[in-house]
Design a protein around this motif. Structure first.
Motif, PDB file in Angstrom:
ATOM      1  N   UNK A   1       1.183  -1.420  -0.047  1.00 16.83           N
ATOM      2  CA  UNK A   1       0.109   0.181  -0.287  1.00 16.83           C
ATOM      3  C   UNK A   1       0.615   0.877  -0.200  1.00 16.83           C
ATOM      4  N   UNK A   2       2.044   1.242   0.701  1.00  9.68           N
ATOM      5  CA  UNK A   2       3.403   2.610  -0.017  1.00  9.68           C
ATOM      6  C   UNK A   2       3.792   1.911  -0.793  1.00  9.68           C
ATOM      7  N   UNK A   3       4.468   3.208  -1.002  1.00 14.23           N
ATOM      8  CA  UNK A   3       6.003   3.244  -1.777  1.00 14.23           C
ATOM      9  C   UNK A   3       6.938   2.022  -1.628  1.00 14.23           C
ATOM     10  N   UNK A   4       7.839   1.720  -2.755  1.00  7.68           N
ATOM     11  CA  UNK A   4       8.731   0.571  -1.912  1.00  7.68           C
ATOM     12  C   UNK A   4      10.056   0.991  -1.983  1.00  7.68           C
ATOM     13  N   UNK A   5      11.071   0.309  -0.416  1.00  5.18           N
ATOM     14  CA  UNK A   5      12.075   1.533  -0.277  1.00  5.18           C
ATOM     15  C   UNK A   5      13.119   0.896  -1.318  1.00  5.18           C
ATOM     16  N   UNK A   6      13.814   1.290  -2.270  1.00  4.76           N
ATOM     17  CA  UNK A   6      15.136   1.073  -2.562  1.00  4.76           C
ATOM     18  C   UNK A   6      16.297   0.793  -1.750  1.00  4.76           C
TER      19      UNK A   6
ATOM     20  N   UNK B   1       2.426  -3.682  -5.027  1.00 11.23           N
ATOM     21  CA  UNK B   1       2.464  -4.311  -3.985  1.00 11.23           C
ATOM     22  C   UNK B   1       0.984  -3.756  -3.321  1.00 11.23           C
ATOM     23  N   UNK B   2       0.085  -4.204  -3.353  1.00 12.02           N
ATOM     24  CA  UNK B   2      -1.602  -3.968  -3.656  1.00 12.02           C
ATOM     25  C   UNK B   2      -1.825  -4.719  -2.762  1.00 12.02           C
ATOM     26  N   UNK B   3      -1.154  -5.589  -2.361  1.00  9.98           N
ATOM     27  CA  UNK B   3      -1.865  -6.969  -0.751  1.00  9.98           C
ATOM     28  C   UNK B   3      -1.121  -7.714  -0.084  1.00  9.98           C
ATOM     29  N   UNK B   4      -1.580  -7.985   0.542  1.00  5.58           N
ATOM     30  CA  UNK B   4      -0.254  -8.973   1.084  1.00  5.58           C
ATOM     31  C   UNK B   4       0.133 -10.487   0.413  1.00  5.58           C
ATOM     32  N   UNK B   5      -0.243 -10.647  -0.656  1.00  5.58           N
ATOM     33  CA  UNK B   5       0.276 -11.949  -1.290  1.00  5.58           C
ATOM     34  C   UNK B   5       0.541 -11.738  -2.753  1.00  5.58           C
TER      35      UNK B   5
END
Lengths: 114, 115
Positions: free
Chosen positions: A52-57, A70-74
């Motif tokens: 639900x948020x921006x990735x950490x690069x 990553x729209x959800x936990x799967x």
């Protein structure tokens, strides 16, 4: 443990195009990561996919080149944008089911850029 | 930077032989993990060692963590063709807060066991 399905398993792409890799897990997981494995090199962490948020690069990787969702936990996707031959590599999705549980890896996507 | 140096890079042996592969660093790690990766598949965790001097056994595989937690070894007794694969060591990355998720990997030892 978690069963991870990664698609495509391999692809051959032309310079300048983009490829989106999908990672689907059979259960909800806390952590999802994307790694790169270049020929003769060690696995390198690209980013942490945050739900639900921006990735950490990680250092050396930027969102414009490797956008991640990553729209959800799967489920998560990694896009390799504006590809060059240097992007030829194996890209691996990995997940942590819960805190301090082992890291599980998908079978990877073998990308060749011509 | 934290580097994990693995040796040898390549190893080809006959079935039934013993072997040892090494994973060395100048940095101290809170833990080290060993993975095996077969062609076309992702790495699979074999073991995690967390205590200096620790020895863990997994059937014919013996893992040791150095007393100073800077190195580890994997010894395989009576190697089988099924042991063939890329053996990777990994430890928590420097910015991971000790987490086992953000890992720094060695380049691996590619082991081939010939029948």
């Amino acid at each position: 443990s978690a069963v991870i399905s990664q698609k495509p398993s391999r692809d051959i792409c032309q310079r300048g195009t983009s490829l989106t890799i999908q990672c689907q897990v059979d259960s909800q997981v806390t952590m999802m990561f994307w790694y790169r494995q270049q020929p003769g090199q060690s696995l390198t962490l690209i980013a942490t996919a945050n739900q639900g948020s921006e990735a950490t690069y990680e250092s050396g990787f930027v969102i414009d080149k490797f956008p991640i969702s990553r729209p959800n936990l799967t489920f998560s996707t990694l896009t390799v944008s504006n590809m060059s031959p240097e992007d030829s590599s194996i890209y691996l999705c990995s997940v942590g089911v819960s805190t301090n549980s082992p890291l599980h890896f998908g079978n990877g996507t073998r990308l060749t850029v011509t | 930077t934290q580097l994990l140096e693995q040796s040898p890079q390549f190893l080809s042996i006959q079935e039934g032989e013993n072997l040892t592969v090494y994973c060395n660093s100048s940095s101290v790690f809170s833990s080290l993990q060993w993975y095996r990766q077969e062609p076309g598949e992702g790495p699979v965790l074999l073991v995690t060692v967390v205590t200096g001097g620790e020895v863990k056994k997994l059937k014919r595989l013996t893992f040791q963590f150095g007393d100073a937690r800077k190195d580890s070894s994997l010894h395989i007794t009576a190697a089988q063709p099924g042991d063939t694969g890329l053996y990777l060591c990994a430890g928590p990355a420097i910015n991971s807060g000790g987490s086992n998720y953000k890992l720094t990997f060695g380049k691996g030892t590619l082991l081939t066991v010939n029948p």
